[in-house]
Structures are given as C-alpha cells and as structure tokens.
Write an enzyme that holds these catalytic residues in place. Structure first.
Site, PDB file in Angstrom:
ATOM      1  NE  ARG A 415      -3.263  -2.125   3.203  1.00  0.00           N
ATOM      2  CZ  ARG A 415      -4.455  -2.742   2.717  1.00  0.00           C
ATOM      3  NH1 ARG A 415      -5.056  -1.996   1.802  1.00  0.00           N
ATOM      4  NH2 ARG A 415      -4.972  -3.690   3.277  1.00  0.00           N
ATOM      5  CG  HIS A 475       1.681  -8.528   4.562  1.00  0.00           C
ATOM      6  ND1 HIS A 475       2.091  -8.535   5.643  1.00  0.00           N
ATOM      7  CD2 HIS A 475       0.532  -7.455   4.422  1.00  0.00           C
ATOM      8  CE1 HIS A 475       1.213  -7.540   6.337  1.00  0.00           C
ATOM      9  NE2 HIS A 475       0.489  -6.988   5.650  1.00  0.00           N
ATOM     10  CE1 TYR A 508      -2.629   3.656  10.267  1.00  0.00           C
ATOM     11  CE2 TYR A 508      -1.619   1.769   8.790  1.00  0.00           C
ATOM     12  CZ  TYR A 508      -2.634   2.618   9.171  1.00  0.00           C
ATOM     13  OH  TYR A 508      -3.893   2.408   8.315  1.00  0.00           O
ATOM     14  CG  HIS A 637       1.110  -1.490  11.041  1.00  0.00           C
ATOM     15  ND1 HIS A 637       2.056  -1.607  10.316  1.00  0.00           N
ATOM     16  CD2 HIS A 637       0.005  -2.142  10.591  1.00  0.00           C
ATOM     17  CE1 HIS A 637       1.445  -2.144   9.060  1.00  0.00           C
ATOM     18  NE2 HIS A 637       0.282  -2.707   9.346  1.00  0.00           N
TER      19      HIS A 637
END
Length: 734
Positions: A415, A475, A508, A637
C-alpha cells in the site's frame, strides 16, 4: 512459486453465484490451510473466537470515543474509525460466513462454533455495541461539541432565514445531481450501491391518492455536512435533501422519507490458477465489486415505516437480524471530516517526527558523505512516527534514485499514498537508466484499484513491474539497492514492519532497519529472485521467510524457551522468556505451541493490538501467559518477537502476524535485529508498553478486556506519550 506479469490473454471464467459462494467458502475454511501443520487442537474452550475477538478490539476503539480523557475532536475520530472498521468487517468477515452457510460448510472453528453459530454470536454482540456508539455520539459527544460552539443542527431548530439559505443551497448545489428512482411495475427496484446513504421516499398522487415509493441516493461526491453560513454549524446533507423534496416530485405530495444505508459483500473472488493475466482479472473483479454483490447489512432509522422496512428487506434478501436500527445520525464515519475544524485545543498536541541524531549530523556535514556512508558505519533503526519517514526511509529511496553509483533498485509495494513520493523516486530512477523492479501487490484489499494505477504508471516509465505470486499475497516490506563501490557491488536494504506510505507513517507505529549486512543482503537477492523470477529457494541465511521458513523457525524458537525453562528448574539458570508484539494472534498451531510453553512455566507477554484467540491465565495451561492490547493516538502496527534464549537473547522484527494467512499464504520477511544498541532500544520500548497504565488493556481468560488504570498516587504512563517524550529528549540531546 510462480510470478504473475502483465499479458493480454484470457481472464477467469464467470461462475454462478452459488458456485462462487461454494468456492469462496472452501477457500476460507479448508484449502487455505493446506500448509498448516497438522495439530491436535486442545478443547474448544481453550480458544477464543476470531470474529468475537475482533469485535472486542473494535469495542476498545469505541472506548476511546467514550473516554472523556480523549480530546473532543479525537473522540469524533474514534467514532468514525469504529464505523469504518465495522463496515469492512461486514464487507469481508460477515460476508464470508454468510457464503459458508450458503455453501453448506459445517467445519467448526477451533473454539467449536459452526458458521451459523458464529453469525448468531456476532449479531448478539453487535446490536448493543452499535447502540452504545449512537448513545456516545448523541448523548455525550454531540452536547460537548455544542458547548464548544460546534453544532450539527436538526432542521427543526433552524430559523426561517437559515431554511431559506439551505433551500437556495439545495437548488444550486445539490438538486442538479440527484436522481429519484421510482419503484413500480414500470420501474424495477433499483440497484443500491455498497455503503451508499439513501432516502426512501413515499409520495402520493393528490388526484388518485395512490402512493408511490422512490429511492434517492445521497451523492457521496458532495460534503456530508453542509455549512450553515458559518464554519462551526452544519446540517447533514440528507436532511437538506429530505426537507427540499418537492422539486423532485412535482405535483405530488411527499408523505414520508427515511434514511437507510446498505453494506454489501466486497471481497474479491479471483481464481488465479485460471487467470493468465492477473491484472486484467482483478480489474474485471473490481468492476463486479462496483456493480455489487449480495447485501449483508442494512442500517435504518428507528422510526422506519414497517411496510418500507419489509419491502427493503425483501428486495435486498436480508433477515431481521441483518437490520440495524440507528437512533440518530447515520454513518458516523463521516464525522472524520470534522477533524479539519480549526480547534487545536480539542485535538491531540501536534507531533512532528524527529530526525534521528545520526542523520542530523549527516545534514550538518558538508564533506560529501551521504546516507550510504552512515549505513556502512552501522545499521540504522527507525521507529515511525517518532522518527521521520521523510528523513529516513524516503531519503534512502530518493538518494538511491539519483545516486550515479546505484545500479539497481528493487522494492515491494503493498500500500502507498495517492501522491506517493516513493513512486516518483522509482520513476526518476528508471528515467536515469537504473534497473528498477517493483512487485506491486494487486490483491491488497481495498487498495487494488490504487495499486493498478501505480503499476501502470511505473510500467510506462520503464520500471519492471511484477504483479505478485499465484496463490500468495506479497505482504513483506522490503527495499534493496545495489551500488557500485570501487571494484565491488554492495547491497543496501530496508526491511520494515509497515508500508511505504508517508501518510500512514505519521499515524502507524512501525519499525525498520537500514543496513548493508552481507548475509541479509544476499537473502534479499534470493527473495527478489523468487518474487520476480522462477525460483524454489527454500533456505535463507538470516531472514525468516513465509511461507517457507518462518513458521518452523518460530516454533523452534518457542520450544527452545521451553528447554531453557526446563534447564532452569534443574540448575537455576535463566528460565524461558518470550515477548511478542503483533496485530493479531490467530494461528491454532502457534497457539498450541505457546500453550506448551505456558504449561512448562515459560514467562510470556503478548502485546496483541487486535484479534487474540489464545486464552491467557487458564490454570495448568497458560497461567504464565499474559496478553495486553494498546489502543491510543497511534495505530500499533509493528511486529516484534523477542526470545530470552537463556540470556543470549534474539530479537526479530518484520511484517508478519501469527496468523495462518501470514505464515502460510503470504510472502513475509522477518529479520533479526543484531546491533546491541538497537536491541536495547526495542527492549526498552517493549518495557514501556508492558508498564503502560493508561492505554493498555488486559485480556482475561473469559475473552473480556479491562483497561489498566494508574494505581492511587501513581503517575500516568501512556505508551505513545512516553515515546514522544523520549524522542523529543533524544532530539534535544543531539
């Protein structure tokens, strides 16, 4: 593992709705677990339900809005986050369970619930929780806002002049974009888009007295709150529309109107093995998402006419339990827009991330040294949002893009922001003739469309773009730079716990390491060869990689602590010790191994922000396991795994939670932290979190959470405030 690149061949064939439901249900319940080790589960009452644990997490988010210690506008923010979290929960988790039920799946969760039983428990938990959110806003936050002069007005409170102003506003700014859709034999029931706010309107023909039903979609392109000739007083746009309906239904009598909102299944269904062009397949599925899938929830006002309620329920194929009554303002996610109001004293104190001391020194020097020299001098640990993302990670990328000695840049993107400087730097590097390869994960949920846009832009600039691996999400957050230095090539890299997104880096908490360690650099090269080429690499020097080595190594490390605990019982040496921080703990096998450690007496602290399926404090099983969750100003996070190892401790950070999907169905990278100073920083940070008496919540054996409070006479010790203070002190001392 096979990489997917762009092509122009066939896309997945369309399946029937029932077939799609069956395939999705099977993926979510059985086939996705194919790599998970066989484990004889403990009794079901040893596990907490994943979905109910997530609802507990969202309840802790809601508590931030209820807690009067939270600044007033920040309370609005948490009300909005609670809503957006819940929207996604319905679109993905509830939708998946409904698909399992439709497909006849009977497999039970580790805690012993069938899909229908899970759904029943979810609805039992959610209905009172949503009511509590409404009470919080209407009875606590809204009056507090009014006391500060910030008012969301009811139409009945307005003066004639204010109503005239809104009528003119409606005619010039709203009316042209509205489309009333009638429902009658000539007009079928209209499609109602996901998360749209609507008005159900009943009008009557004054000549025949025949009633007609119509639906009006509230335009999402317009501001939700219409300013009332001031920047502190507003009227919800649905109220403005509702009180100015006459021009939409000329010569008809408006009898009733009611707001309602629909939530639909929004998860993507891609059969990757059938897709020769993954990009094209996902684009097609995104169009299907926009067109819409089955409804899973409807929000209505408490006074909704029973006839209209039944009509909507029938047309949308919903049950009574799928309908949530709202006593007040609907869709509180829109409250986030009010955070723009200029009331600094009603918000958290502003925080500007600091530049780490070593990079401050680099800025002051004028001898031609650069960030690569600093990395060669020793690894750099960065901790966002306390450390500046722009001055550290982004600086590394931007410098690599223009450095004439840099030959190659490789990066994964899961992202990133809409105006990403990271993308701009990669494009600049390609324009300067460097070899640039980027793996853009097209399956990043709800960022698929954004990532497709970036992937195409990168390709047009000459960047080698890979779209992911079949059957796996990529990821991991890794960046590799290869630089010519004299007669050798040196590999520099960044590996972190968070996305390459400057905006979320300020919200985060994430850790990252900038290094040129040769073994890890070689591991990075091997991993990128897997991601972009055809490789079955299964062993690595230092990195722990999912889905190949991460699970097995984590199990080894936990069981090593059991051995240390056993030795300590015999010879008095240091016992077993584990501290792990993550977003979610779900994987049954990892939980079973943690229970082994708990039975052996290993002292274990788990800092789990969200879902935790492990039951702490169970006699004879997990008495030495403690679980806490930290909720506050920043979203926790980072993922950290610390193992005492009899005094010779090992510490790891990375992108993976202890969830089956992270361990078996995603590409993840977890790196050891080796430098003593960096290890000490992280251990001190974990100590701050374990000592938190403000933001931390303790998980109990029954699955409930209790927020910690300072003892009488004890000073408040909140994690985020403490770490901000330490970062400021570090900057001052430098």
């Amino acid at each position: 593992m096979t990489a997917r690149k762009s092509s122009t061949t066939r896309t997945p064939r369309r399946r029937s709705a029932k077939a799609a439901a069956t395939a999705t249900a099977k993926r979510s319940s059985t086939s996705r677990d194919r790599q998970q080790p066989e484990v004889k589960l403990s009794p079901p009452d040893y596990y907490l339900n994943r979905e109910l644990s997530w609802l507990q997490f969202n309840a802790r988010v809601l508590h931030q809005a209820i807690d009067e210690r939270t600044p007033l506008l920040e309370r609005l923010k948490f009300l909005a986050i609670f809503t957006s979290n819940l929207d996604e929960f319905f679109m993905v988790r509830v939708a998946a369970i409904k698909q399992q039920i439709a497909a006849g799946v009977t497999k039970k969760t580790p805690d012993g619930l069938t899909p229908p039983e899970q759904l029943d428990r979810i609805f039992e938990t959610l209905h009172p929780m949503v009511a509590e959110q409404q009470r919080c806003f209407e009875q606590q936050v809204r009056p507090a806002l009014e006391a500060e002069g910030i008012r969301i007005r009811h139409y009945s409170e307005l003066t004639a002049a204010q109503k005239q102003y809104l009528q003119e506003y409606f005619e010039s700014r709203i009316f042209p974009v509205l489309t009333p859709l009638a429902v009658d034999p000539a007009h079928p029931f209209p499609y109602i888009s996901n998360l749209s706010l609507n008005l159900a309107v009943v009008v009557a023909d004054p000549n025949t007295e025949a009633e007609h039903f119509a639906r009006i979609k509230v335009p999402s392109s317009l501001p939700r709150f219409v300013p009332l000739q001031t920047d502190t007083q507003f009227v919800p746009i649905e109220d403005v529309i509702a009180h100015n309906l006459r021009p939409l239904f000329n010569d008809m009598t408006v009898k009733e109107y009611y707001p309602f909102r629909i939530t639909r299944n929004a998860d993507l269904e891609i059969e990757e093995e059938e897709a020769d062009d993954l990009l094209q397949a996902i684009e097609k599925e995104l169009r299907r998402r926009q067109i819409g899938k089955s409804a899973v929830r409807m929000e209505v006002t408490v006074d909704l006419n029973e006839r209209i309620r039944e009509r909507l329920k029938m047309e949308l194929e919903l049950q009574d339990r799928d309908i949530y009554e709202v006593d007040g303002l609907m869709d509180l996610g829109a409250l986030m827009g009010l955070m723009k109001l200029d009331f600094p004293r009603l918000k958290d104190m502003p925080w500007s991330p600091v530049v780490p001391p070593r990079l401050q020194a680099l800025d002051r020097r004028d001898d031609g040294s650069d960030i690569f020299a600093e990395i060669r001098a020793g690894d750099l640990l960065v901790h966002h949002p306390y450390d500046s993302f722009h001055a550290t990670v982004l600086r590394f990328i931007e410098r690599a893009a223009i450095d004439p000695q840099v030959m190659t840049i490789k990066q994964t993107l899961y992202r990133t922001s809409g105006d990403s400087p990271v993308i701009k730097a990669l494009i600049r590097a390609a324009e300067l003739g460097k070899q640039v390869a980027v793996l853009v994960e097209l399956k990043a949920r709800f960022d698929e469309e954004n990532n497709i846009v970036w992937a195409k832009k990168l390709e047009r600039a000459g960047v080698h773009v890979v779209y992911g691996l079949v059957g796996l999400k990529t990821h991991t957050k890794i960046l590799q730079v290869v630089r010519q230095e004299g007669d050798r090539l040196r590999t520099y890299f960044h590996i972190g716990t968070g996305n390459y997104n400057p905006k979320t880096a300020s919200l985060y908490t994430d850790l990252g390491v900038l290094s040129c360690d040769e073994d890890i650099g070689a591991d990075m090269t091997d991993l990128f060869n897997v991601l972009t080429g055809v490789s079955r690499q299964s062993t690595y020097r230092k990195l722990l990689i999912a889905p190949t080595t991460l699970r097995s190594r984590m199990v080894e490390l936990i069981r090593r602590e059991i051995k240390h605990q056993s030795k300590a019982a015999n010879n008095g040496s240091k016992g077993g010790r584990i501290i792990a921080k993550m977003n979610a703990l779900v994987d049954p096998y990892i939980i079973s191994v943690l229970y082994e450690a708990g039975k052996a007496g290993v002292e274990i602290d788990l800092i789990v922000r969200g879902i935790c399926c492990l039951r702490p404090g169970v006699p004879g099983l997990s008495e030495t396991i403690r679980v806490s969750s930290i909720i506050g100003r920043f979203l926790e996070h980072s993922r950290i795994f610390w193992f005492g190892n009899g005094g010779d401790d090992e510490l790891y950070i990375g992108s993976a939670d202890w969830m089956t999907r992270n361990l078996d169905r995603r590409v993840e990278a977890v790196t050891p932290v080796i430098a003593p100073k960096q290890k000490q920083y992280i251990q001190d940070m974990l100590g701050v979190m374990l000592a938190d008496n403000c933001q931390a919540w303790n998980l109990h054996e029954d699955g409930s959470y209790t927020q910690r409070q300072p003892a009488p006479g004890e000073a408040p010790k909140g994690t985020h405030a403490t770490l901000i203070e330490r970062a400021m002190q570090q900057q001052t001392e430098s």
